[in-house]
Structures are given as structure tokens and as C-alpha cells.
Design a protein around this motif. Structure first.
Motif, PDB file in Angstrom:
ATOM      1  N   PRO A   9      15.142  11.106 -79.363  1.00 48.41           N
ATOM      2  CA  PRO A   9      14.888  10.308 -80.566  1.00 48.41           C
ATOM      3  C   PRO A   9      13.575  10.722 -81.241  1.00 48.41           C
ATOM      4  N   VAL A  10      13.616  10.841 -82.559  1.00 51.65           N
ATOM      5  CA  VAL A  10      12.401  11.210 -83.297  1.00 51.65           C
ATOM      6  C   VAL A  10      11.411  10.064 -83.169  1.00 51.65           C
ATOM      7  N   ASN A  11      10.182  10.416 -82.792  1.00 56.67           N
ATOM      8  CA  ASN A  11       9.103   9.446 -82.622  1.00 56.67           C
ATOM      9  C   ASN A  11       7.784  10.132 -82.956  1.00 56.67           C
ATOM     10  N   GLU A  12       6.690   9.411 -82.798  1.00 61.38           N
ATOM     11  CA  GLU A  12       5.376   9.992 -83.149  1.00 61.38           C
ATOM     12  C   GLU A  12       5.056  11.235 -82.328  1.00 61.38           C
ATOM     13  N   ARG A  13       5.547  11.312 -81.095  1.00 61.61           N
ATOM     14  CA  ARG A  13       5.229  12.445 -80.228  1.00 61.61           C
ATOM     15  C   ARG A  13       5.872  13.739 -80.713  1.00 61.61           C
ATOM     16  N   ASN A  14       7.104  13.657 -81.250  1.00 60.84           N
ATOM     17  CA  ASN A  14       7.775  14.895 -81.663  1.00 60.84           C
ATOM     18  C   ASN A  14       7.852  15.069 -83.183  1.00 60.84           C
ATOM     19  N   LEU A  15       7.284  14.126 -83.935  1.00 60.17           N
ATOM     20  CA  LEU A  15       7.346  14.215 -85.392  1.00 60.17           C
ATOM     21  C   LEU A  15       6.577  15.422 -85.933  1.00 60.17           C
ATOM     22  N   GLU A  16       5.383  15.686 -85.426  1.00 57.92           N
ATOM     23  CA  GLU A  16       4.612  16.843 -85.921  1.00 57.92           C
ATOM     24  C   GLU A  16       5.271  18.167 -85.563  1.00 57.92           C
ATOM     25  N   PRO A  17       5.787  18.347 -84.331  1.00 56.74           N
ATOM     26  CA  PRO A  17       6.533  19.579 -84.062  1.00 56.74           C
ATOM     27  C   PRO A  17       7.755  19.726 -84.973  1.00 56.74           C
ATOM     28  N   LEU A  18       8.428  18.616 -85.281  1.00 58.64           N
ATOM     29  CA  LEU A  18       9.578  18.662 -86.186  1.00 58.64           C
ATOM     30  C   LEU A  18       9.142  19.098 -87.581  1.00 58.64           C
ATOM     31  N   LEU A  19       8.045  18.544 -88.057  1.00 57.66           N
ATOM     32  CA  LEU A  19       7.511  18.941 -89.364  1.00 57.66           C
ATOM     33  C   LEU A  19       7.100  20.413 -89.359  1.00 57.66           C
ATOM     34  N   SER A  20       6.510  20.870 -88.290  1.00 61.89           N
ATOM     35  CA  SER A  20       6.094  22.280 -88.203  1.00 61.89           C
ATOM     36  C   SER A  20       7.289  23.220 -88.330  1.00 61.89           C
ATOM     37  N   VAL A  21       8.391  22.893 -87.647  1.00 61.82           N
ATOM     38  CA  VAL A  21       9.594  23.722 -87.738  1.00 61.82           C
ATOM     39  C   VAL A  21      10.154  23.667 -89.155  1.00 61.82           C
ATOM     40  N   ALA A  22      10.202  22.463 -89.718  1.00 62.22           N
ATOM     41  CA  ALA A  22      10.732  22.317 -91.079  1.00 62.22           C
ATOM     42  C   ALA A  22       9.924  23.159 -92.063  1.00 62.22           C
ATOM     43  N   ALA A  23       8.599  23.059 -91.993  1.00 66.69           N
ATOM     44  CA  ALA A  23       7.742  23.764 -92.944  1.00 66.69           C
ATOM     45  C   ALA A  23       7.799  25.283 -92.756  1.00 66.69           C
ATOM     46  N   ALA A  24       7.937  25.731 -91.522  1.00 65.43           N
ATOM     47  CA  ALA A  24       7.949  27.169 -91.246  1.00 65.43           C
ATOM     48  C   ALA A  24       9.328  27.804 -91.431  1.00 65.43           C
ATOM     49  N   GLU A  25      10.408  27.005 -91.230  1.00 58.22           N
ATOM     50  CA  GLU A  25      11.729  27.627 -91.135  1.00 58.22           C
ATOM     51  C   GLU A  25      12.823  26.971 -91.974  1.00 58.22           C
ATOM     52  N   ALA A  26      12.439  26.156 -92.954  1.00 57.28           N
ATOM     53  CA  ALA A  26      13.446  25.523 -93.804  1.00 57.28           C
ATOM     54  C   ALA A  26      12.820  25.192 -95.151  1.00 57.28           C
ATOM     55  N   GLU A  27      13.676  24.981 -96.119  1.00 56.34           N
ATOM     56  CA  GLU A  27      13.229  24.538 -97.432  1.00 56.34           C
ATOM     57  C   GLU A  27      13.228  23.009 -97.448  1.00 56.34           C
ATOM     58  N   PRO A  28      12.319  22.388 -98.191  1.00 54.00           N
ATOM     59  CA  PRO A  28      12.267  20.924 -98.207  1.00 54.00           C
ATOM     60  C   PRO A  28      13.611  20.263 -98.526  1.00 54.00           C
ATOM     61  N   GLY A  29      14.361  20.802 -99.461  1.00 49.75           N
ATOM     62  CA  GLY A  29      15.642  20.221 -99.832  1.00 49.75           C
ATOM     63  C   GLY A  29      16.691  20.283 -98.737  1.00 49.75           C
ATOM     64  N   GLU A  30      16.478  21.119 -97.728  1.00 48.17           N
ATOM     65  CA  GLU A  30      17.409  21.222 -96.602  1.00 48.17           C
ATOM     66  C   GLU A  30      17.182  20.132 -95.564  1.00 48.17           C
ATOM     67  N   VAL A  31      15.988  19.526 -95.575  1.00 49.25           N
ATOM     68  CA  VAL A  31      15.601  18.669 -94.452  1.00 49.25           C
ATOM     69  C   VAL A  31      15.207  17.247 -94.829  1.00 49.25           C
ATOM     70  N   MET A  32      15.151  16.936 -96.119  1.00 48.76           N
ATOM     71  CA  MET A  32      14.736  15.598 -96.539  1.00 48.76           C
ATOM     72  C   MET A  32      15.191  15.345 -97.967  1.00 48.76           C
ATOM     73  N   PRO A  33      15.250  14.064 -98.358  1.00 50.28           N
ATOM     74  CA  PRO A  33      15.617  13.755 -99.745  1.00 50.28           C
ATOM     75  C   PRO A  33      14.569  14.284-100.717  1.00 50.28           C
ATOM     76  N   PRO A  34      14.948  14.493-101.969  1.00 44.61           N
ATOM     77  CA  PRO A  34      13.986  14.957-102.969  1.00 44.61           C
ATOM     78  C   PRO A  34      12.872  13.929-103.180  1.00 44.61           C
ATOM     79  N   VAL A  35      11.671  14.419-103.411  1.00 48.62           N
ATOM     80  CA  VAL A  35      10.527  13.558-103.730  1.00 48.62           C
ATOM     81  C   VAL A  35       9.743  14.178-104.870  1.00 48.62           C
ATOM     82  N   GLU A  36       9.019  13.338-105.588  1.00 47.35           N
ATOM     83  CA  GLU A  36       8.121  13.829-106.633  1.00 47.35           C
ATOM     84  C   GLU A  36       6.883  14.394-105.945  1.00 47.35           C
TER      85      GLU A  36
END
Length: 169
Positions: A9-36
């Protein structure tokens, strides 16, 4: 790599590693809703990613009716899979993303199988997903996990009945 796939389950302990993978290996639109926010993985978009995931920390009974899981392969966070309660009782909708380095290795199918187990344990009977007809990898993963696929105008609706045994990989 597929033999070592597990969900956490996503929690504070694994949230930063998840963000690191997203930022390094995915586009924002692939991993989260659009934001301004400025294009790319700006500070504002990173903060929005954290808040988007934190909103679902309460899981299926919580206000978002969503349980998100970090996908771990070989002990490393490589993506996320989620299930969200639908209005139809016993049904959840799923979605997933993987970092580029984890794609094409069977991780997606293994993660979806784990999610199906989690959904069944939560008392669900059906898992549904939506994708597009040009998303070959998603269609392949869904097919490997026993989904019935229905195409309509370029959109594909997938349904997996948890009362039946999915085919072996």
C-alpha cells in the motif's frame, strides 16, 4: 524480475521512491491527473503528485474509495497499481503505470494478478479497466489476466470476473 513482484500500500514510507520513479521514468500525464503547473516534473507537479497519492491513504473505505499500491520488483519500487470502488457493488476499477525500465518484462501482468488477489480479499467480484485500442501493452496485460475485452470507437472496456480462475502466465 516477475517472480519477485509484490504490492505494498502506498504510504509515506514509499511515496518518495514512487515519486522518484515517476519523475525519472514516466511523463506526468501517465501517472497522475492533469494539474495547473509548469511543464514537466516541476516542484508544483511533484507536490500535486504527493497530495494525489496521500488523498487515498485511507483505502477503499476512505473518501476517494481508492487503494493505491506501490509495485515492487526485486525489492525496488517500479510503479503503481490502484483499485477504486465503482457504484456497482462488488466492482472496482483498476489502473496502473510502470517506469520505463520495468516495462515489457512481465511486471505489469504479475502486478495485476496481485491486485486481483487483493480485490478478491476485499470481497470484490469484478475488476474493470478502461484503455484505448492503441495501448497494446495494457491490452496484453489485461488479456494475460483473463479480461474480457470490448472495443467501442477506439476505447476498450476490460472486465475480469474474480469468480473464475485466470489463465496461467
Amino acid at each position: 524480475m516477475t517472480g519477485a513482484v509484490r504490492l505494498e500500500p502506498v504510504n509515506e514510507r514509499n511515496l518518495e521512491p514512487l515519486l522518484s520513479v515517476a519523475a525519472a521514468e514516466a511523463e506526468p500525464g501517465e501517472v497522475m491527473p492533469p494539474v495547473e503547473a509548469p511543464a514537466g516534473w516541476s516542484l508544483a507537479r511533484r507536490d500535486a503528485f504527493r497530495e494525489f497519492h496521500r488523498a487515498s491513504f485511507a483505502g477503499l473505505p476512505g473518501p476517494t474509495r481508492t487503494q493505491m499500491y506501490a509495485i515492487l520488483a526485486g525489492g525496488e519500487v517500479v510503479g503503481m497499481v490502484r483499485m477504486t470502488r465503482c457504484d456497482e457493488p462488488g466492482t472496482v476499477e483498476t489502473g496502473m503505470w510502470l517506469g520505463r525500465s520495468a516495462r515489457g518484462q512481465g511486471v505489469g501482468a504479475a502486478a495485476l494478478r496481485e491486485l486481483l488477489n487483493e480485490a478478491a480479499a476485499a470481497g470484490m467480484r469484478t475488476v474493470v479497466a478502461e484503455t484505448t485500442s492503441d495501448n497494446a501493452e495494457a491490452l496484453k496485460v489485461l488479456g494475460k489476466c483473463g479480461a474480457k475485452l470490448h472495443e467501442d470507437g477506439g476505447k476498450v472496456h476490460a472486465e475480469i470476473c474474480l469468480d473464475s480462475t485466470p489463465p496461467a502466465l
